[in-house]
Design a protein around this motif. Structure first.
Motif, short mmCIF file in Angstrom:
data_model
loop_
_atom_site.label_atom_id
_atom_site.label_comp_id
_atom_site.label_asym_id
_atom_site.label_seq_id
_atom_site.Cartn_x
_atom_site.Cartn_y
_atom_site.Cartn_z
N LEU A 239 45.98 32.97 37.17
CA LEU A 239 44.58 33.14 36.75
C LEU A 239 43.69 33.54 37.94
O LEU A 239 42.80 34.40 37.81
N THR A 240 43.94 32.91 39.08
CA THR A 240 43.13 33.25 40.26
C THR A 240 43.34 34.72 40.63
O THR A 240 42.39 35.46 40.91
N VAL A 241 44.60 35.13 40.61
CA VAL A 241 44.90 36.52 40.95
C VAL A 241 44.27 37.46 39.92
O VAL A 241 43.66 38.47 40.28
N ALA A 242 44.37 37.09 38.64
CA ALA A 242 43.78 37.95 37.60
C ALA A 242 42.27 38.08 37.82
O ALA A 242 41.72 39.19 37.73
N SER A 243 41.60 36.98 38.14
CA SER A 243 40.15 37.08 38.37
C SER A 243 39.87 37.95 39.60
O SER A 243 38.89 38.69 39.64
N GLY A 244 40.77 37.87 40.60
CA GLY A 244 40.61 38.72 41.79
C GLY A 244 40.74 40.20 41.45
O GLY A 244 39.95 41.02 41.92
N VAL A 245 41.70 40.52 40.61
CA VAL A 245 41.90 41.92 40.20
C VAL A 245 40.66 42.42 39.47
O VAL A 245 40.17 43.52 39.71
N TRP B 158 31.83 37.34 38.55
CA TRP B 158 33.26 37.04 38.47
C TRP B 158 33.66 36.02 39.53
O TRP B 158 34.64 35.30 39.36
N LEU B 159 32.87 35.94 40.61
CA LEU B 159 33.19 34.93 41.64
C LEU B 159 33.03 33.52 41.10
O LEU B 159 33.64 32.58 41.61
N PHE B 160 32.21 33.37 40.03
CA PHE B 160 32.06 32.05 39.41
C PHE B 160 33.38 31.61 38.75
O PHE B 160 33.54 30.46 38.39
N PHE B 161 34.28 32.56 38.53
CA PHE B 161 35.62 32.21 38.04
C PHE B 161 36.60 32.11 39.20
O PHE B 161 37.38 31.18 39.30
N HIS B 162 36.53 33.12 40.07
CA HIS B 162 37.51 33.23 41.16
C HIS B 162 37.49 31.99 42.08
O HIS B 162 38.53 31.43 42.38
#
Ligand code: HEM
Ligand code: HEM
Length: 280
Positions: free
Chosen positions: A120-126, A254-258
């Motif tokens: 999930l972290t990687v997906a949010s990064g992408v 999106w950083l609020f997720f990452h």
């Protein structure tokens, strides 16, 4: 081929230097995985399993450290780009390394929670990279050479003119114009920033009022036609200013997720390590 172009994007930094380094790391890890013949079925507990686990955990710590590095005062824009480029490619490599570490044993347990948080972290990064590549261009186009401050300056100049014209006009129009000048907001709360189209805008209301109710008067009264032109200019600027703010919010949101995902990952990783050492 490498270039020192200052505008080089973080994605192709120094001719994809970190991309190739990450590919090399992944290649070595895959070869080891294929070559390795564990006593049991592949799992995190063989010597290779431990090695890959330690590499994964080191990567997670280093990737998270980026949040600290980013905020360090002395970090230049170039250094930040170097870090971001490395962050992206080693972050993606982590997916392969963590998968091979697990020996594909994914189930409903704390170990797999750590694994899923990696994904999930990687997906949010992408997603973040997508946003960073797409939106700055849109922002430049929308601004058309004006900064947000300059737009605001122009808007308040228009407001002065609108008020002046309003004094000559019927009370109903004048009070709508006063409201347009005093109550029009740009920005607001997070939802208003994200979808400015849903915000009730007193300037648009004033424009609608005049254009529907007083349109035929504009032929005789030049104050009305002037005010209509001023309001049209102002609504156009307002739309651009709000779009500018909207893009800025999207660039950050999106950083609020990452970030929370990264922190959650650290927590579950810690629990995973505790669990394998104490309960296995
Ligand atoms: C991002 C880092 C890591 C992730 C995502 C991760 C994830 C996983 C997953 C999904 C499994 C399979 C669980 C199962 O067999 O049901 C596993 C197994 C294991 N992991 Fe990790 N791990 C990580 C780091 C580490 C580290 C740093 C260590 C030790 C220093 C470690 C030690 C182990 C051990 C010993 C096993 C085998 C457990 C067993 O099957 O008996 N892991 N890991
Ligand atoms: C498990 C893997 C990862 C972890 C733990 C992680 C963690 C972090 C952290 C802590 C930050 C700093 C955020 C801040 O403080 O503002 C960050 C920023 C960032 N990460 Fe990741 N990240 C991971 C993977 C990725 C991947 C795979 C990508 C892209 C494909 C990526 C793209 C980014 C971007 C674009 C930024 C923002 C940089 C900036 O705003 O200057 N991350 N990451």
């Amino acid at each position: 081929m490498s270039s020192n172009n200052a505008h080089e994007s973080f994605l192709i930094y120094r001719g994809l230097k970190f991309f190739w380094l990450a590919i090399a790391l992944v290649f070595v890890v895959i070869v080891l995985y294929i070559w390795h013949e564990p006593l049991d079925e592949p799992n995190g507990g063989s010597w290779l399993g431990y090695t890959l686990g330690v590499i994964s955990a080191a990567l997670v710590l280093w990737l998270t450290w980026f949040g600290v590095r980013k905020r360090q005062y002395a970090l230049s824009a170039t250094k930040l780009k170097v870090w971001l480029s490395a962050h992206i490619y080693f972050g993606l490599a982590l997916v392969v390394i963590a998968t091979l570490h697990s020996g594909f044993q994914i189930g409903w347990n704390i170990h797999s929670a750590a694994y899923i948080l990696v994904l999930l972290t990687v997906a949010s990064g992408v997603f973040g990279v997508f946003v960073y590549v797409r939106y700055p261009k849109l922002m430049t186009k929308n601004r058309a050479g004006l900064s947000l401050d300059e737009m605001m300056g122009k808007i308040s100049e228009l407001d002065q003119d609108i008020l002046k014209e309003g004094q000559q006009l019927p009370e109903e129009i004048n009070s709508a114009l006063l409201k347009a000048v005093r109550k029009t907001s740009i920005g607001g709360n997070i939802f208003e920033k994200l979808s400015p189209k849903n915000v009730i805008c007193p300037t648009t209301e004033a424009r609608n009022l005049i254009e529907t109710k007083f349109a035929d008067m504009s032929l005789q009264d030049q104050h009305i036609s002037k005010v209509i032109a001023l309001l049209a200019k102002k609504t156009k600027l307002l739309r651009r200013a709000r779009r500018d703010i909207q893009i800025k919010v999207i660039l950050r949101i999106w950083l609020f997720f990452h970030i929370p995902l990264a922190i959650g990952l650290l927590g579950t990783l810690f629990s995973h390590i505790l669990a394998v050492f104490f309960y296995w």
